[in-house]
Motif scaffolding. Structure first.
Motif, PDB file in Angstrom:
ATOM      1  N   GLU A  66       0.851  -1.188   0.000  1.00 53.42           N
ATOM      2  CA  GLU A  66       0.000   0.000   0.000  1.00 53.42           C
ATOM      3  C   GLU A  66       0.891   1.244   0.000  1.00 53.42           C
ATOM      4  O   GLU A  66       1.954   1.252   0.613  1.00 53.42           O
ATOM      5  N   LEU A 104      -8.934   6.463   4.838  1.00 53.41           N
ATOM      6  CA  LEU A 104      -9.420   6.034   3.521  1.00 53.41           C
ATOM      7  C   LEU A 104      -8.757   6.914   2.469  1.00 53.41           C
ATOM      8  O   LEU A 104      -8.239   7.978   2.777  1.00 53.41           O
ATOM      9  N   ARG A 105      -8.776   6.405   1.258  1.00 53.10           N
ATOM     10  CA  ARG A 105      -8.210   7.194   0.157  1.00 53.10           C
ATOM     11  C   ARG A 105      -9.328   7.513  -0.820  1.00 53.10           C
ATOM     12  O   ARG A 105     -10.056   6.625  -1.249  1.00 53.10           O
ATOM     13  N   ARG A 106      -9.438   8.800  -1.133  1.00 52.91           N
ATOM     14  CA  ARG A 106     -10.453   9.226  -2.097  1.00 52.91           C
ATOM     15  C   ARG A 106      -9.851   9.239  -3.506  1.00 52.91           C
ATOM     16  O   ARG A 106      -8.671   9.565  -3.682  1.00 52.91           O
ATOM     17  N   HIS A 107     -10.664   8.888  -4.463  1.00 50.35           N
ATOM     18  CA  HIS A 107     -10.233   8.850  -5.864  1.00 50.35           C
ATOM     19  C   HIS A 107     -11.244   9.567  -6.739  1.00 50.35           C
ATOM     20  O   HIS A 107     -12.423   9.655  -6.398  1.00 50.35           O
ATOM     21  N   ASP A 121     -15.909   5.966  -4.878  1.00 56.28           N
ATOM     22  CA  ASP A 121     -14.523   5.935  -5.350  1.00 56.28           C
ATOM     23  C   ASP A 121     -13.534   6.015  -4.193  1.00 56.28           C
ATOM     24  O   ASP A 121     -12.359   6.297  -4.394  1.00 56.28           O
ATOM     25  N   ASP A 122     -14.028   5.783  -2.972  1.00 56.58           N
ATOM     26  CA  ASP A 122     -13.151   5.789  -1.800  1.00 56.58           C
ATOM     27  C   ASP A 122     -12.770   4.358  -1.462  1.00 56.58           C
ATOM     28  O   ASP A 122     -13.507   3.412  -1.754  1.00 56.58           O
ATOM     29  N   ARG A 123     -11.640   4.225  -0.816  1.00 59.18           N
ATOM     30  CA  ARG A 123     -11.217   2.888  -0.401  1.00 59.18           C
ATOM     31  C   ARG A 123     -10.707   2.954   1.024  1.00 59.18           C
ATOM     32  O   ARG A 123      -9.853   3.782   1.345  1.00 59.18           O
ATOM     33  N   GLU A 124     -11.233   2.104   1.898  1.00 62.27           N
ATOM     34  CA  GLU A 124     -10.740   2.042   3.274  1.00 62.27           C
ATOM     35  C   GLU A 124      -9.359   1.409   3.276  1.00 62.27           C
ATOM     36  O   GLU A 124      -9.106   0.447   2.537  1.00 62.27           O
ATOM     37  N   ARG A 177      -0.852  -5.091  -5.369  1.00 62.00           N
ATOM     38  CA  ARG A 177      -1.382  -3.905  -4.697  1.00 62.00           C
ATOM     39  C   ARG A 177      -0.562  -2.667  -5.066  1.00 62.00           C
ATOM     40  O   ARG A 177      -1.096  -1.621  -5.397  1.00 62.00           O
ATOM     41  N   SER A 201      -2.586   4.513  -9.805  1.00 60.74           N
ATOM     42  CA  SER A 201      -3.616   5.442  -9.328  1.00 60.74           C
ATOM     43  C   SER A 201      -3.084   6.828  -8.993  1.00 60.74           C
ATOM     44  O   SER A 201      -3.858   7.752  -8.762  1.00 60.74           O
TER      45      SER A 201
END
Lengths: 432, 432
Positions: free
Chosen positions: B107, B352-355, B378-381, B405, B412
């Motif tokens: 990550e 979390l990461r926003r995309h 479009d967010d990912r924890e 990953r 991204s």
């Protein structure tokens, strides 16, 4: 595969794949038994450094003694087809049976110094390359950086506390190398066990935050270990922290530690405050991103001890010593790479250091071992025998001997050699 | 001391002395059982870096499982009076029984990302600090540097060959971290055994010098391992070396390696020569002090693979990731150091990461775990559960999962995020 039983920890797979590929080819074409000499040296010192410090020799010798291929090692090499059965069979009986000479730990070195000379058949000497270099490049890098810090500290003790900033096993070796180079103690408990290095440590910020008040934390520590301890006073407000520390511990408080901020200014203020509170013998320990330059800059401040972490375990900008392991002689004949880059000098070599009658070092003389120059009164031979027919020679220097050796070595340097600023090697290397 | 028997390798002494001093005081004053949350994060990325790569999580979890005090460990602590008998007794029964959540290996992380959250009593969580940080700081530093090299290589394979430039055990972990970050293979045989990483290697200059002629060396290698191997052609004269290599191996020769000089120019000349000799499929491997910048500079040259050593195992200028392990919560109450320097944010946190809908990362959102924000499409924890009540959660990502990953993570990033030049983090971190 012969059913040889080995116990203990093997170092045999801490090895680059190509050593075994070369071995396989050399066994097949009959060159594996040729008598060879490999030499460990550094082409240059890290940028601007004026000397290097040899570290890791004792660990190298131990690793060579532990270099045996266990059944598990051989099974792995078989399963991954690294070498064929004939080579596996040869490895199953591996034991280094040659000779090693070199510089003792704590000795200074310069570009081209023949730090270690390994003599044996090609087969038995080539496979040691990786582990020998791993250890010497790591430990010498740390010892070289640590020596600059010790020198900058001018006798004030330094505590090594960098374990968390480097690989967990490298941390143990780094603590050893720093101690070799004059550090007083380490935080690393395994270094205490493995090498008998004194360990120290009191409390972190987490201990302060765990408690409801700073006073409660100080009281818990004092109640447990007595007033002759070090209280960490910069979790909240340093002035309040010092006032609380002396109130809780009394003027017998051993020390305070400041781990953040402009530690020079803070140390001066802290000294005044401690003195005004009657804690005139309470020492001041500073830590937090210190390197040799920061230590030197604190020379005029009322600091009693330094805690050093990241900079020492990462070699203070030079995390590896850049030593190489080169074949210099085959069947008594000098050999050397001859392309235009990375050329090297063939032939088995030894070295001596020339000094003025006052004891100041003049030059490093590297010579063909077969043709030693006359040894003057102020010269010192640098190679000592370490392994004969595969067995360690008795009476090799201890870690404490290495500390003494380095202390004498630093005193012998021309005064420019101890400057922290970038420059040329402190003495020239002459090849004869 | 309870007669608890532990087998295997204990990691318990890879620990700073002060962790046990604090433990002793906390056991004595009753604070040791307080429920605590410690958080691992980096205040900043190494100078100019745009992202970090999490490495070492699997090694951390294994080290925690192996964190047991053997009788030998306890005897050492007793003999050196590090702690008293009551504390020794507590340590003899040590087993981490808390919870761990965090970022998976491979990550990306940014300043303030809560990479690992350790929840347990103060006593059981504080003693893990040193070994957790040692592993994460080392492995993440290597993975972060290696990712830049993989990215610069644009799909061309990189061979990790830096074992000799770092501590012998750090070398094994470095090979793992480089593989995680996209390297194709390693030279390190122990990394092959321990982690199943493919190992490769053919020959060094010593093998050439061992033989009476370069031709004899090439012939020995080809006879042993066949023509689909890599011949090292720069021991003497490269043009002669290539001519000899193709003459001995035929146009089926697998590859040549050039390890010195201006490898870009030399690769171009070598390509022309190989083509003119009919060896159109013979690959060109270059090595020798390459880092991510040198790799990028070779993008237009006819290079088929890179060998990278020193720069990757030393983190290419950033040998440690600078992560810290901070107490952020005690009995459900946020805590934080409040002095003017090194201040930190209290409270248990997740992220979390926003995309963008296109998949491009926008920001890292770090939030109080108790108050998670709404999760958009479009967010990912970023936190996953890793340990519950002291046991590893099943199905944690493998090393190959980590490679995937990271590959997705790099894709991204906003395009500036992959620039090798110095700059700000690729995405901002927002604390809510």
């Amino acid at each position: 595969m012969a059913p040889v039983e080995h116990t203990g920890t093997s170092t045999a797979l801490l090895t680059d794949h190509y050593e075994l590929t070369m071995l396989g080819s050399a066994l097949a074409d009959g060159t594996a038994d040729r008598d060879c000499v490999f030499e460990v040296f550094a082409r240059r010192l890290p940028s601007g450094r004026r000397y290097g410090v040899v570290g890791g020799i004792a660990r190298v010798l131990d690793a060579i003694m532990d270099f045996r291929f266990t059944d598990a090692d051989l099974a792995q090499l078989h399963a991954t087809a690294v070498v064929d059965d004939g080579t596996l069979n040869w490895l199953s009986g591996y034991r280094f049976s040659g000779d090693i000479d070199g510089y003792v730990e704590g000795e200074l070195y310069f570009p081209g110094s023949p730090i270690l000379t390994v003599r044996g058949t090609f087969a038995e000497a080539v496979v040691l390359e990786t582990v020998v270099l791993s250890i010497l490049n790591h430990d010498s890098a740390i010892a070289s950086a640590a020596a600059r810090m010790s020198s900058a500290a001018h006798g004030r003790p330094i505590i090594e506390m960098g374990s968390r900033r480097t690989h967990e096993q490298a941390a143990v070796a780094a603590a050893r190398a720093a101690y070799l180079a004059g550090f007083a103690t380490t935080s690393n408990l395994e270094a205490g066990r493995r090498y008998g290095i004194p360990t120290r440590g009191t409390a972190a910020h987490s201990f302060m935050l765990l408690h409801d008040t700073e006073e409660a934390a100080f009281r818990a520590q004092i109640d447990k270990v007595g007033a002759d301890t070090t209280l960490l006073v910069d979790t909240y407000d340093i002035t309040d922290g010092i006032e609380t520390a002396v109130r809780v511990a009394g003027p017998e408080l051993g020390a305070i530690r400041i781990d953040s901020g402009d530690v020079g200014v803070l140390a001066r203020k802290a000294r005044e405050q401690l003195d005004s509170l009657g804690a005139k013998d309470t020492r001041i320990v500073v830590s937090g991103d210190l390197d040799e330059h920061a230590i030197a800059a604190l020379r005029a401040e009322p600091v009693d001890a330094y805690g050093v972490g990241t900079s020492v375990v990462t070699g203070s900008g030079a995390p590896t010593a850049g030593m190489v392991y080169k074949l210099v002689e085959v069947e008594g004949r000098p050999v050397a790479k001859r392309s235009e880059h990375k050329a090297s000098r063939g032939g088995r070599k030894s070295a001596l250091r020339r000094h003025k009658p006052t004891g100041t070092a003049l030059e490093e003389v590297v010579y063909a071992s077969a043709a030693p120059p006359a040894l003057g009164d102020d010269d010192r031979e640098l190679h000592i025998p370490m392994v004969r027919d595969g067995d360690q020679v008795g009476g090799l220097p201890t870690l404490d001997d290495a500390r003494q050796r380095l202390r004498r070595g630093l005193v012998s340097l021309p005064w420019e050699g101890l400057k922290l600023s970038g420059g040329d090697p402190a003495i020239p290397t002459t090849f004869t």
